[in-house]
Scaffold this motif. Sequence first.
Motif: not given
Length: 64
Positions: A14, A12, A38, A51
Motif C-alpha cells: 500500500e 505491505n 510505511g 504497513t
Amino acid sequence: MIKRQNLKILKNDEEAVSCNGDATSGKHPLIYLTLKDGSAECYYCGKIFVTKKIHEKYLEKVRK
C-alpha cells in the motif's frame, strides 16, 4: 503505546490510504494520505495507518 482502535494495519504494498473517520473517532471529510516510510496519521481523527512490515518491526522492538 498505540491504542488498538486507532490503528489500521495495511498490506505491505500500500502506498496511499483514505480516511473519513469512524464511529470511534468521529466522522470527518474524506481525505487521502500518502504512506511515508510505511506509515501515516490522519490529521482529523488521529488514526494511524501502518504497513504490516512496519507494525511487525514495532512489535519486535516492544517485546525485547
